[in-house]
Write an enzyme that holds these catalytic residues in place. Structure first.
Site, PDB file in Angstrom:
ATOM      1  CG  ASP A 170      -2.075  -0.789   0.986  1.00  0.00           C
ATOM      2  OD1 ASP A 170      -2.106  -1.595  -0.008  1.00  0.00           O
ATOM      3  OD2 ASP A 170      -2.688  -1.320   2.103  1.00  0.00           O
ATOM      4  CG  MET A 212      -5.479  -4.901  -2.548  1.00  0.00           C
ATOM      5  SD  MET A 212      -4.358  -5.984  -2.217  1.00  0.00           S
ATOM      6  CE  MET A 212      -5.221  -7.503  -1.954  1.00  0.00           C
ATOM      7  NE  ARG A 476      21.785   5.933 -31.395  1.00  0.00           N
ATOM      8  CZ  ARG A 476      22.412   5.693 -30.238  1.00  0.00           C
ATOM      9  NH1 ARG A 476      22.882   6.465 -29.695  1.00  0.00           N
ATOM     10  NH2 ARG A 476      21.944   4.738 -29.562  1.00  0.00           N
ATOM     11  CG  ASN A 537      24.303   7.795 -21.322  1.00  0.00           C
ATOM     12  OD1 ASN A 537      23.344   8.240 -21.229  1.00  0.00           O
ATOM     13  ND2 ASN A 537      25.073   7.610 -22.299  1.00  0.00           N
ATOM     14  NE  ARG A 571      24.433 -25.229 -19.803  1.00  0.00           N
ATOM     15  CZ  ARG A 571      23.960 -25.914 -20.912  1.00  0.00           C
ATOM     16  NH1 ARG A 571      22.509 -25.231 -21.340  1.00  0.00           N
ATOM     17  NH2 ARG A 571      24.370 -26.796 -21.543  1.00  0.00           N
TER      18      ARG A 571
END
Length: 787
Positions: A170, A212, A476, A537, A571
């Site tokens: 909450d 809620m 860009r 950045n 792994r």
């Protein structure tokens, strides 16, 4: 904070937990991220040589004792970071509310030598813990009188230390910006709303969603802000008399404007100004009776408490857990029980009872109908959310809008980032409310030069908050080679101010435009930049729009990969993340996913480090956790490439573990924006537009706008606890232009955290933590990133 002169840096290596026993329990309602907090407490405790115990089933387990209180090891908390809820269980406990119950609990703790408690729960659980602490010496004396413990134990265990962390979806606890679980609950709500919107569109329906929040409207308010709901009901801010008419008029106006759906969000504790409940059914009946709209109710219920914790909650909980152990190590009989929490971007300690009292004040204010007071007591962040929502959801009739006669252009620059569209929407709507005409520029500076610019209106940006990428289009390209053409477009369209939403290119672009002011008067107008890039950045801001969404993508993917690795056993995965030279995504992703290492450009590493990591993983494979996860930022080192590291690990790990690699790539730029990015984008952009209005008024002379000082080209960023406007000229000295990153980055301080939680020996400067702060009774708290 004290000046650097009078205290030496404090390092946690010098704090020892030897001879101390810490117990951790979760109590009250569960919340996503509690497990991350439990994991951090256990690992940090073991790291400083303390004994750590789980108390299962909350206070019930403390009273029952026996197998409910168990000493744990490093591996006990493996693989729980990504699990929602709490693995050690939580139960409502009647006995602990009685003195007999607490007496039994004290005995169970003393028998195991536990005098340090870390409680993760809501305000009820924390109040209980505080009472327990106050009674502690009395309880021990009574136990001694009854002959259950000896006089020696009474002396030895004379004091109980308590540190709390707030876990509650909450976000109803004063003093903390974000409680553990809130961000994840918002993720669940937003997923549902996004899904419902598509079906509502199809059928032209109205949906009433109940979320809620029995006593706190935070979830309702923020989800309404994040999905652009038509109306929201929260307990702290009941609607005015006659709201039924106002709401129905608003809904039918929206339909008349070709809006095919209405979303109304109701907090389960919503009330009207006479303190009578407003239920979702009541709202539905009203809409059906008055307007005849096809209306459905969806009650979200416990879905909101479930599911995996978001990246934000994992990092928050991990930081809090480590901070909690530090607070316990430094606690004395004289320090009050404290809560560790986050203020803006900083971990702080606050006296537990001050927070609890303040939280109860809010409830009291609501019960007594002092609603403005209740909103104010909830804190600055809540207030700003409410004001932003009011500003963006209701379009005033044209006749009531001021006419400023100013034209403001908005554009996206750099790579797409989730949340850019939310920022554009807020800019357009706040700009219109301030009386400006807003022009949208398509495809960044390149599109600007080509004259791809058009006026954009209130309705055009409806439903944009939930859309990923950049609807306006982004490039860009920097403005330097188009200066002549851009100036011409600004003249033709009479643009009086510029708002640029984007990443490092946007920052460079503003630097270029301000340098061109000498030659072109057209650029002598107020310009502001809002940072939006997944890389995070941009100098001058701790966060940028889009980074949180990317972090969640990385975390989700790492969870899946870890699952695959656990199946195959032994792994190790090497995962490459984006970010240019900025290691934010790799480092924070590693913290959120529980990785073993993260290679970043900001922290140089050599072959010895790689060797140490391989040896570390070899040791790990001998334990029960037979998998490894290593993150690598794409530009962390030009020679130690992802392939190189993969080959090195494969060779060195032969016979012990095998290796796989995974490059995440552009999926990190896509996806629907996270609740954090929607709200951060909305709030920061609204604030930027208000700054533009202020600057336009200041620089308007003799019928034209003329601004050529440094402070009229700013970047709006979040710094620690504040949103601040900084002239881009002043940020130059803070920037490493070669690598396109800020010279100093706050998150590097969290680097040791990841290493500690992965069992590496490391140094950790904790000078920042430790001062106990106080809850401001008149919350003039800063505007924070905790949204």
């Amino acid at each position: 904070s004290r000046s650097a002169m009078d205290h030496q840096p404090k390092f946690f290596e010098n704090l020892s937990g030897a001879g101390k026993a810490i117990a951790v329990l979760t109590s009250g309602g569960d919340a996503q991220g509690m497990n991350a907090a439990v994991r951090a407490v256990v690992r940090m405790g073991i790291y400083v040589n303390a004994k750590v115990y789980f108390i299962y089933e909350g206070y019930q387990g403390m009273v029952d004792g026996g197998d409910n209180i168990v000493e744990v090891s490093w591996e006990s908390v493996s693989s729980i970071l990504q699990v929602g809820g709490t693995v050690i269980g939580s139960a409502r406990c009647k006995p602990f509310r009685t003195r007999e119950g607490r007496l039994q609990a004290a005995l169970n703790l003393v028998q195991r030598g536990i005098t340090n408690l870390c409680v993760i729960g809501g305000d009820g659980s924390l109040t209980g813990a505080n009472l327990f602490r106050e009674e502690w010496s009395g309880l021990l004396e009574e136990l001694a009188q009854k002959g259950k413990i000896d006089a020696e134990a009474v002396k030895k265990y004379a004091y109980l230390n308590i540190v709390g962390m707030v876990g509650s979806i909450d976000n109803d606890f004063c003093g903390t910006d974000m409680t553990i679980g809130t961000d994840s609950a918002l993720h669940r709500i937003i997923e549902v709303v996004d899904a419902i919107m598509t079906t509502a569109q199809s059928h032209q329906r109205t949906f009433v969603l109940e979320v809620m929040g029995r006593h706190c409207g935070y979830l309702a308010l923020v989800s309404a802000l994040a999905c652009g709901a038509d109306w929201v009901f929260i307990p702290e801010y009941p609607p005015e008399e006659g709201w039924e008419d106002t709401m129905c008029v608003k809904l039918s106006e929206n339909r008349a404007r070709k809006k095919r759906l209405n979303i109304i969000i109701v907090a389960e504790g919503a009330i009207d100004c006479h303190n009578k409940p407003i239920t979702s059914e009541k709202v539905k009946d009203l809409v059906v009776q008055r307007l005849g709209f096809d209306t459905r109710v969806t009650i979200l219920g416990h879905v909101q408490r479930g599911g995996t914790p978001s990246a934000f909650d994992r990092i928050l909980a991990s930081r809090m857990g480590v901070e909690a152990v530090l607070a316990l190590l430094e606690a004395t009989p004289d320090t009050p029980a404290c809560v560790v929490s986050l203020s803006g971007n900083q971990a702080v300690r606050l006296p537990l009872m001050e927070c609890v009292q303040m939280t109860q004040e809010v409830q009291k204010a609501m019960d007594e109908g002092r609603f403005l007071e209740a909103v104010r007591l909830r804190g600055r962040s809540f207030e700003i959310n409410l004001n932003t929502y009011k500003l963006l959801s209701h379009k005033k009739p044209d006749a009531e809008l001021p006419k400023s006669n100013f034209n403001v252009a908005v554009l996206n620059v750099g790579a797409p980032a989730a949340g850019m569209n939310a920022a554009v929407r807020a800019a357009v709507r706040v700009g219109m409310t301030e009386g400006h005409k807003i022009f949208a520029v398509i495809d960044g500076f390149e599109g600007f030069a080509r004259g791809k610019i058009k006026e954009i209106s209130w309705g055009d940006v409806g439903g944009w908050t939930g859309q990923g990428g950049s609807i306006l289009g982004t490039k860009r390209t920097l403005p330097a080679k188009y200066l002549e053409k851009i100036a011409e477009q600004m003249r033709t369209n009479n643009i009086n101010a510029l708002m640029v939403i984007g990443g490092f290119e946007a920052y460079l672009g503003l630097l270029e435009l301000s340098a061109a002011r000498e030659k072109y008067d057209e650029f002598c107008v107020p310009m502001v930049m809002v940072p939006a890039t997944v890389s995070n950045n941009v100098p001058g801001s701790d966060f940028s729009i889009g980074a949180d969404t990317a972090l969640n993508t990385i975390t989700d993917t790492c969870d899946r990969i870890k699952q695959s690795a656990s199946g195959t056993k032994r792994r190790v995965f090497i995962i490459e993340t984006m970010g240019g030279y900025c290691g934010y995504l790799a480092n924070m992703g590693a913290l959120a996913a529980g990785a073993d290492a993260a290679y970043i450009f900001e922290e140089q590493f050599d072959i010895r480090e790689l060797q140490a990591n391989v040896e570390h993983l070899t040791e790990k494979m001998k334990t029960s956790i037979q998998r490894g996860l290593v993150l690598r930022n794409e530009n962390c080192n030009e020679n130690y490439t992802t392939d190189f590291i993969y080959q090195l690990y494969s060779e060195e790990g032969k016979g012990v573990f095998d290796c796989r690699k995974n490059v995440l790539g552009h999926m990190q730029q896509g996806g629907a924006p996270s609740p954090f990015d929607r709200n951060f984008g909305t709030k920061i952009s609204a604030k930027a537009m208000q700054w533009i209005s202020k600057k336009l008024k200041e620089t308007y002379r003799k019928g034209k706008v003329f601004a050529n000082t440094d402070d009229s080209v700013c970047l709006l960023g979040m710094r620690r606890r504040n949103l601040v406007f900084q002239p881009v000229a002043e940020l130059k000295s803070e920037t490493d232009f070669v690598h396109r990153i800020p010279k100093e980055q706050w998150w590097l301080k969290l680097r040791p955290l990841m290493k500690i939680l992965a069992k590496y020996k490391t140094s950790y400067d904790v000078s920042d933590s430790g001062q106990l702060e106080h809850v401001a009774m008149l919350p003039k708290e800063a505007e924070t990133g905790a949204i």
